[in-house]
Design an enzyme around this catalytic site. Structure first.
Site, PDB file in Angstrom:
ATOM      1  CG  ASP A   1      73.739   9.541   6.377  1.00  0.00           C
ATOM      2  OD1 ASP A   1      72.687   8.918   6.107  1.00  0.00           O
ATOM      3  OD2 ASP A   1      73.742  10.622   6.991  1.00  0.00           O
TER       4      ASP A   1
ATOM      5  CE1 TYR B   1      65.447   8.609  18.064  1.00  0.00           C
ATOM      6  CE2 TYR B   1      64.979  10.506  19.435  1.00  0.00           C
ATOM      7  CZ  TYR B   1      65.793   9.858  18.538  1.00  0.00           C
ATOM      8  OH  TYR B   1      66.967  10.440  18.133  1.00  0.00           O
TER       9      TYR B   1
ATOM     10  CG  LEU C   1      77.120  12.384  14.948  1.00  0.00           C
ATOM     11  CD1 LEU C   1      77.733  13.176  13.811  1.00  0.00           C
ATOM     12  CD2 LEU C   1      76.894  13.269  16.144  1.00  0.00           C
TER      13      LEU C   1
ATOM     14  N   GLY D   1      69.008  11.565   5.928  1.00  0.00           N
ATOM     15  CA  GLY D   1      69.999  12.604   5.606  1.00  0.00           C
ATOM     16  C   GLY D   1      70.033  12.839   4.096  1.00  0.00           C
TER      17      GLY D   1
ATOM     18  CE  LYS E   1      69.598   8.464  20.202  1.00  0.00           C
ATOM     19  NZ  LYS E   1      70.480   8.234  19.008  1.00  0.00           N
TER      20      LYS E   1
END
Ligand code: UDP
Length: 301
Positions: A5, A123, A50, A10, A127
């Protein structure tokens, strides 16, 4: 297990409760770092991709950065997993359906994207690129890729900084500030508790028949956003009021709302037997509990 990450959205704090797990390794770095990703993939049996620059607020205010970050990271991770022959689970999003508000969306429902000038859809484009790459690699290279589309996952440790509604409402309620409901609040969403989302992801990851396919993961109970706000106020015992905020004030130019977004999860249920075990009220309570404990610990944002 290795977690990679770059901590751009995050928080290292989110792994603090796992500090004593000896098999967990945290690496701070980017999913777009080709050498690093290739090395970590080579050391792993399976990979879960993720990472995303996500959150409507973030995407609308930084469309170019989030588009490129998502595309580059996904290209890097998928290139490495295909080259190394590793099973990959790619997390896509209900956002790929765009404005399709026709009811329960199944995996082959149409994508209805708004104008390319509306940056919100960048977005969905990024994706969607990932989904096409995952299925293309599967068809042409035999890559063992599984794609999941997550629908409004919520739960403890989610941040409200990038727009996500539930942590924002809980923060506002705990501070006795008005809950900012955008538009008139009649738009609906289906919120899935992160506990159930994770169970769905793990069930698919371990299932050979999932390879090469796409699965919706989410709850099917629809709730209007204004009702979500009322429940947060009620369940937290807050004295906050609801404040209706016009979309033009809530978001930068480039935003476009969608009325409803509900998944059909029958493919996931039929293949794995998965079913949600927690309600939206459970999620609200868990987020309240978590935010109260952070307040108690006087942690920053
Ligand atoms: N929303 C809201 N107040 C907020 C943040 C979001 O009313 O402070 C609304 C937002 O306009 C949308 C819904 O809550 O209708 C869900 O927003 P979120 O960004 O969490 O998810 P998404 O729009 O991607 O489904």
């Amino acid at each position: 297990m290795t977690v990679l990450d770059d901590l751009s959205t995050g928080r290292a704090e989110n792994l603090a409760h796992l500090a004593d797990v000896p098999s967990l390794r945290f690496v701070e770095g980017s999913d777009g770092d080709t050498d690093l990703v290739d090395r970590l993939v080579s050391e792993s049996d399976v990979v879960m991709h993720l990472a995303s620059a996500v959150g409507v607020q973030l995407i609308v205010s930084n469309p170019l950065e989030s588009l490129l970050k998502n595309v580059r990271g996904t290209d890097t991770v998928m290139t490495a997993t295909a080259r190394r022959g590793r099973r990959l689970l790619y997390t896509s999003t209900s956002e790929v359906y765009g404005k399709n508000s026709t009811g329960a969306l199944s995996e082959d429902s149409d994508r209805i994207l708004g104008s390319p000038f509306k940056s919100r859809w960048s977005y969905a484009i990024a994706k969607g690129f990932g989904e096409s790459m995952a299925s293309g690699q599967h068809r042409t290279l035999g890559a063992r890729n599984i794609t999941v589309r997550l629908f409004n996952t919520v739960g403890p440790r989610q941040t409200g900084m990038y727009g996500m509604v539930l942590p924002r409402f809980v923060r506002q309620a705990l501070a006795d500030e008005p809950l900012t409901v955008y538009g008139n609040g009649t738009q609906t969403r289906c919120f899935a508790h992160v506990h159930d989302t994770v169970a769905g992801i793990l069930a698919l990851l371990g299932n050979d028949e999932a390879i090469g396919h796409v699965f919706n993961v989410g709850d099917t109970e629809e709730i209007p956003i204004i009702e979500l706000a009322r429940r947060v106020i009620e369940r937290s015992g807050s004295s906050s009021k609801v404040e209706l905020v016009p979309y033009a004030e809530a978001y930068d130019d480039g935003f476009e709302e969608l009325g409803r977004r509900k998944p059909d999860t029958s493919a996931l249920q039929e293949l794995t037997g998965w079913a949600p075990t927690r309600t939206v009220d459970d999620a609200i309570d868990d987020v309240i509990l978590h935010e109260r404990s952070r307040e108690g610990a006087a942690v920053g944002t």
